[in-house]
Design a protein around this motif. Structure first.
Motif, PDB file in Angstrom:
ATOM      1  N   ASN A   1      14.707  10.191  -9.524  1.00 33.34           N
ATOM      2  CA  ASN A   1      13.263  10.315  -9.405  1.00 33.34           C
ATOM      3  C   ASN A   1      12.635   9.199 -10.217  1.00 33.34           C
ATOM      4  OD1 ASN A   1      10.638  11.100  -9.055  1.00 33.34           O
ATOM      5  ND2 ASN A   1      10.724  12.656 -10.635  1.00 33.34           N
ATOM      6  N   ILE A   2      12.221   8.142  -9.539  1.00 28.30           N
ATOM      7  CA  ILE A   2      11.676   6.971 -10.213  1.00 28.30           C
ATOM      8  C   ILE A   2      10.261   6.732  -9.712  1.00 28.30           C
ATOM      9  CG2 ILE A   2      11.976   4.509 -10.620  1.00 28.30           C
ATOM     10  CD1 ILE A   2      14.951   4.930  -9.994  1.00 28.30           C
ATOM     11  N   ASN A   3       9.343   6.459 -10.636  1.00 30.38           N
ATOM     12  CA  ASN A   3       7.966   6.099 -10.291  1.00 30.38           C
ATOM     13  C   ASN A   3       7.312   7.086  -9.342  1.00 30.38           C
ATOM     14  OD1 ASN A   3       8.220   3.837 -11.876  1.00 30.38           O
ATOM     15  ND2 ASN A   3       8.755   2.503 -10.172  1.00 30.38           N
ATOM     16  N   GLY A   4       7.474   8.372  -9.576  1.00 28.45           N
ATOM     17  CA  GLY A   4       6.788   9.373  -8.773  1.00 28.45           C
ATOM     18  C   GLY A   4       7.345   9.556  -7.379  1.00 28.45           C
ATOM     19  N   GLY A   5       8.521   9.023  -7.105  1.00 28.39           N
ATOM     20  CA  GLY A   5       9.094   9.134  -5.768  1.00 28.39           C
ATOM     21  C   GLY A   5       9.318  10.562  -5.345  1.00 28.39           C
ATOM     22  N   ASN A   6       9.786  11.401  -6.260  1.00 29.32           N
ATOM     23  CA  ASN A   6      10.019  12.792  -5.907  1.00 29.32           C
ATOM     24  C   ASN A   6       8.709  13.487  -5.563  1.00 29.32           C
ATOM     25  OD1 ASN A   6      11.935  14.865  -5.482  1.00 29.32           O
ATOM     26  ND2 ASN A   6      11.199  15.858  -7.344  1.00 29.32           N
ATOM     27  N   ALA A   7       7.631  13.157  -6.247  1.00 26.86           N
ATOM     28  CA  ALA A   7       6.331  13.758  -5.955  1.00 26.86           C
ATOM     29  C   ALA A   7       5.872  13.375  -4.548  1.00 26.86           C
ATOM     30  CB  ALA A   7       5.298  13.326  -6.991  1.00 26.86           C
ATOM     31  N   VAL A   8       6.067  12.116  -4.152  1.00 23.71           N
ATOM     32  CA  VAL A   8       5.693  11.678  -2.814  1.00 23.71           C
ATOM     33  C   VAL A   8       6.543  12.398  -1.786  1.00 23.71           C
ATOM     34  CG1 VAL A   8       5.618   9.694  -1.229  1.00 23.71           C
ATOM     35  CG2 VAL A   8       4.873   9.430  -3.608  1.00 23.71           C
ATOM     36  N   ARG A   9       7.838  12.491  -2.047  1.00 24.43           N
ATOM     37  CA  ARG A   9       8.745  13.170  -1.117  1.00 24.43           C
ATOM     38  C   ARG A   9       8.348  14.633  -0.964  1.00 24.43           C
ATOM     39  NH1 ARG A   9      14.940  12.640  -2.449  1.00 24.43           N
ATOM     40  NH2 ARG A   9      14.262  13.834  -4.238  1.00 24.43           N
ATOM     41  N   GLN A  10       8.055  15.316  -2.075  1.00 27.85           N
ATOM     42  CA  GLN A  10       7.656  16.720  -2.019  1.00 27.85           C
ATOM     43  C   GLN A  10       6.325  16.895  -1.275  1.00 27.85           C
ATOM     44  OE1 GLN A  10       9.369  19.471  -2.687  1.00 27.85           O
ATOM     45  NE2 GLN A  10      11.095  18.103  -3.109  1.00 27.85           N
ATOM     46  N   MET A  11       5.399  15.941  -1.448  1.00 27.80           N
ATOM     47  CA  MET A  11       4.138  15.999  -0.724  1.00 27.80           C
ATOM     48  C   MET A  11       4.380  15.881   0.788  1.00 27.80           C
ATOM     49  SD  MET A  11       0.891  13.410  -0.757  1.00 27.80           S
ATOM     50  CE  MET A  11       1.898  12.217   0.117  1.00 27.80           C
ATOM     51  N   LEU A  12       5.278  14.977   1.204  1.00 25.11           N
ATOM     52  CA  LEU A  12       5.621  14.857   2.622  1.00 25.11           C
ATOM     53  C   LEU A  12       6.196  16.167   3.154  1.00 25.11           C
ATOM     54  CD1 LEU A  12       7.343  11.361   2.827  1.00 25.11           C
ATOM     55  CD2 LEU A  12       5.284  12.067   4.034  1.00 25.11           C
ATOM     56  N   ILE A  13       7.083  16.759   2.382  1.00 23.77           N
ATOM     57  CA  ILE A  13       7.700  18.014   2.810  1.00 23.77           C
ATOM     58  C   ILE A  13       6.632  19.092   2.954  1.00 23.77           C
ATOM     59  CG2 ILE A  13       9.267  19.869   2.089  1.00 23.77           C
ATOM     60  CD1 ILE A  13      11.005  17.574   0.818  1.00 23.77           C
TER      61      ILE A  13
ATOM     62  N   GLY B   1       0.817  -1.211   0.000  1.00 29.24           N
ATOM     63  CA  GLY B   1       0.000   0.000   0.000  1.00 29.24           C
ATOM     64  C   GLY B   1       0.848   1.256   0.000  1.00 29.24           C
ATOM     65  N   ASN B   2       0.566   2.152   0.940  1.00 27.07           N
ATOM     66  CA  ASN B   2       1.302   3.417   0.969  1.00 27.07           C
ATOM     67  C   ASN B   2       2.434   3.415   2.006  1.00 27.07           C
ATOM     68  OD1 ASN B   2      -0.224   3.481   3.264  1.00 27.07           O
ATOM     69  ND2 ASN B   2      -1.167   5.463   2.878  1.00 27.07           N
ATOM     70  N   ALA B   3       2.941   2.227   2.350  1.00 23.63           N
ATOM     71  CA  ALA B   3       4.061   2.124   3.283  1.00 23.63           C
ATOM     72  C   ALA B   3       5.295   2.791   2.684  1.00 23.63           C
ATOM     73  CB  ALA B   3       4.359   0.658   3.593  1.00 23.63           C
ATOM     74  N   LEU B   4       6.130   3.346   3.551  1.00 22.35           N
ATOM     75  CA  LEU B   4       7.345   4.023   3.113  1.00 22.35           C
ATOM     76  C   LEU B   4       8.577   3.390   3.741  1.00 22.35           C
ATOM     77  CD1 LEU B   4       6.226   7.747   3.473  1.00 22.35           C
ATOM     78  CD2 LEU B   4       6.371   6.397   1.369  1.00 22.35           C
ATOM     79  N   LEU B   5       9.666   3.390   2.981  1.00 20.84           N
ATOM     80  CA  LEU B   5      10.971   2.984   3.469  1.00 20.84           C
ATOM     81  C   LEU B   5      11.885   4.201   3.438  1.00 20.84           C
ATOM     82  CD1 LEU B   5      11.506  -0.319   1.435  1.00 20.84           C
ATOM     83  CD2 LEU B   5      10.902  -0.119   3.857  1.00 20.84           C
ATOM     84  N   LEU B   6      12.873   4.220   4.298  1.00 17.92           N
ATOM     85  CA  LEU B   6      13.887   5.261   4.270  1.00 17.92           C
ATOM     86  C   LEU B   6      15.179   4.655   3.754  1.00 17.92           C
ATOM     87  CD1 LEU B   6      13.383   7.012   7.718  1.00 17.92           C
ATOM     88  CD2 LEU B   6      12.463   7.666   5.503  1.00 17.92           C
ATOM     89  N   GLY B   7      15.821   5.356   2.833  1.00 13.84           N
ATOM     90  CA  GLY B   7      17.087   4.889   2.306  1.00 13.84           C
ATOM     91  C   GLY B   7      18.064   6.035   2.175  1.00 13.84           C
ATOM     92  N   ASP B   8      19.346   5.707   2.068  1.00 10.91           N
ATOM     93  CA  ASP B   8      20.318   6.762   1.821  1.00 10.91           C
ATOM     94  C   ASP B   8      20.268   7.124   0.343  1.00 10.91           C
ATOM     95  OD1 ASP B   8      22.035   5.001   0.353  1.00 10.91           O
ATOM     96  OD2 ASP B   8      23.118   4.446   2.170  1.00 10.91           O
ATOM     97  N   SER B   9      21.112   8.035  -0.054  1.00  9.27           N
ATOM     98  CA  SER B   9      21.012   8.571  -1.408  1.00  9.27           C
ATOM     99  C   SER B   9      21.425   7.578  -2.495  1.00  9.27           C
ATOM    100  CB  SER B   9      21.832   9.847  -1.537  1.00  9.27           C
ATOM    101  OG  SER B   9      23.175   9.599  -1.206  1.00  9.27           O
ATOM    102  N   ARG B  10      21.983   6.432  -2.123  1.00  3.48           N
ATOM    103  CA  ARG B  10      22.304   5.423  -3.135  1.00  3.48           C
ATOM    104  C   ARG B  10      21.083   4.639  -3.582  1.00  3.48           C
ATOM    105  NH1 ARG B  10      27.809   2.855  -0.832  1.00  3.48           N
ATOM    106  NH2 ARG B  10      27.767   4.362   0.826  1.00  3.48           N
ATOM    107  N   TYR B  11      19.993   4.742  -2.827  1.00  4.29           N
ATOM    108  CA  TYR B  11      18.716   4.169  -3.258  1.00  4.29           C
ATOM    109  C   TYR B  11      18.056   5.226  -4.132  1.00  4.29           C
ATOM    110  CZ  TYR B  11      19.003   0.676   0.471  1.00  4.29           C
ATOM    111  OH  TYR B  11      19.384  -0.355   1.279  1.00  4.29           O
ATOM    112  N   GLY B  12      17.430   4.833  -5.194  1.00  4.18           N
ATOM    113  CA  GLY B  12      16.675   5.793  -5.985  1.00  4.18           C
ATOM    114  C   GLY B  12      15.393   6.146  -5.268  1.00  4.18           C
ATOM    115  N   VAL B  13      15.021   7.415  -5.285  1.00  3.11           N
ATOM    116  CA  VAL B  13      13.764   7.807  -4.663  1.00  3.11           C
ATOM    117  C   VAL B  13      12.619   7.244  -5.495  1.00  3.11           C
ATOM    118  CG1 VAL B  13      13.651  10.066  -5.802  1.00  3.11           C
ATOM    119  CG2 VAL B  13      12.413   9.702  -3.696  1.00  3.11           C
ATOM    120  N   LYS B  14      11.700   6.591  -4.817  1.00  3.50           N
ATOM    121  CA  LYS B  14      10.521   6.005  -5.458  1.00  3.50           C
ATOM    122  C   LYS B  14       9.315   6.355  -4.610  1.00  3.50           C
ATOM    123  CE  LYS B  14      12.788   2.196  -7.751  1.00  3.50           C
ATOM    124  NZ  LYS B  14      12.446   0.953  -8.393  1.00  3.50           N
ATOM    125  N   SER B  15       8.150   5.978  -5.068  1.00  3.84           N
ATOM    126  CA  SER B  15       6.947   6.321  -4.311  1.00  3.84           C
ATOM    127  C   SER B  15       6.945   5.682  -2.926  1.00  3.84           C
ATOM    128  CB  SER B  15       5.697   5.905  -5.086  1.00  3.84           C
ATOM    129  OG  SER B  15       5.706   4.513  -5.313  1.00  3.84           O
TER     130      SER B  15
END
Length: 166
Positions: A143-155, A35-49
């Motif tokens: 920015n993969i699969n809308g990850g940046n959009a999710v991150r920006q929404m959180l911010i 579902g809408n669960a989130l993981l935290l990763g360092d910058s070597r992980y690509g940001v995803k939804s």
């Protein structure tokens, strides 16, 4: 040495992001099984939804708050892993066992660690403090699969509100 499946073996120097990308849990996140669960990763992980990474160049106070919260939260987990590795050196030496046995070993270490904590056992000495785990890799965010959009929404929805209310 980490064994992800019966066919794939990863040396200890492999970054967690490489191991994650080739894991079953990655496939489950990719298929939306959590579902809408989130993981935290360092910058070597690509940001995803579902994978929140730090911003490479935070500009606003809210973005700085997001990065600070993201990095501090990950550092707690990194310190926990460090304690486990000092308490149970087998976790840092490389284990050549099946994934099922590895899972049992990790669970057993977690149970024994919790028992040790409840008995107020002294933690193994910390020879190296955990530093900011992103200090070398801020420029690697994708920015993969809308990850940046999710991150920006959180911010916007959380960290901007924190900044405004303080």
């Amino acid at each position: 040495m980490w064994r992800i499946s019966n066919n794939i073996v990863w040396p200890g120097a492999s970054h967690d992001a490489n191991i994650f990308r080739n894991s079953n849990i990655h496939n489950k996140f990719e298929n939306g099984e959590f579902g809408n669960a989130l993981l935290l990763g360092d910058s070597r992980y690509g940001v995803k939804s579902y994978m929140m990474t730090p911003l490479a160049n935070p500009q606003t106070p809210a973005e700085h708050l997001y990065n600070e919260a993201q990095i501090r939260t990950r550092n707690v987990i990194e310190r926990c892993f460090g304690v486990w590795k000092r308490r149970f050196p087998i976790l840092s030496l490389g284990i050549r066992v099946s994934i099922e046995k590895m899972e049992a070993i990790v669970v057993a270490c977690a149970v024994l660690h919790n028992i040790a904590c409840s008995m107020r056992d002294v933690e193994p000495p910390n020879e190296e403090a955990v530093e900011d785990v992103d200090s070398d890799h801020h420029g690697n965010v994708e920015n993969i699969n809308g990850g940046n959009a999710v991150r920006q929404m959180l911010i916007r929805n959380h960290f901007q509100q924190l900044y405004i209310s303080n």
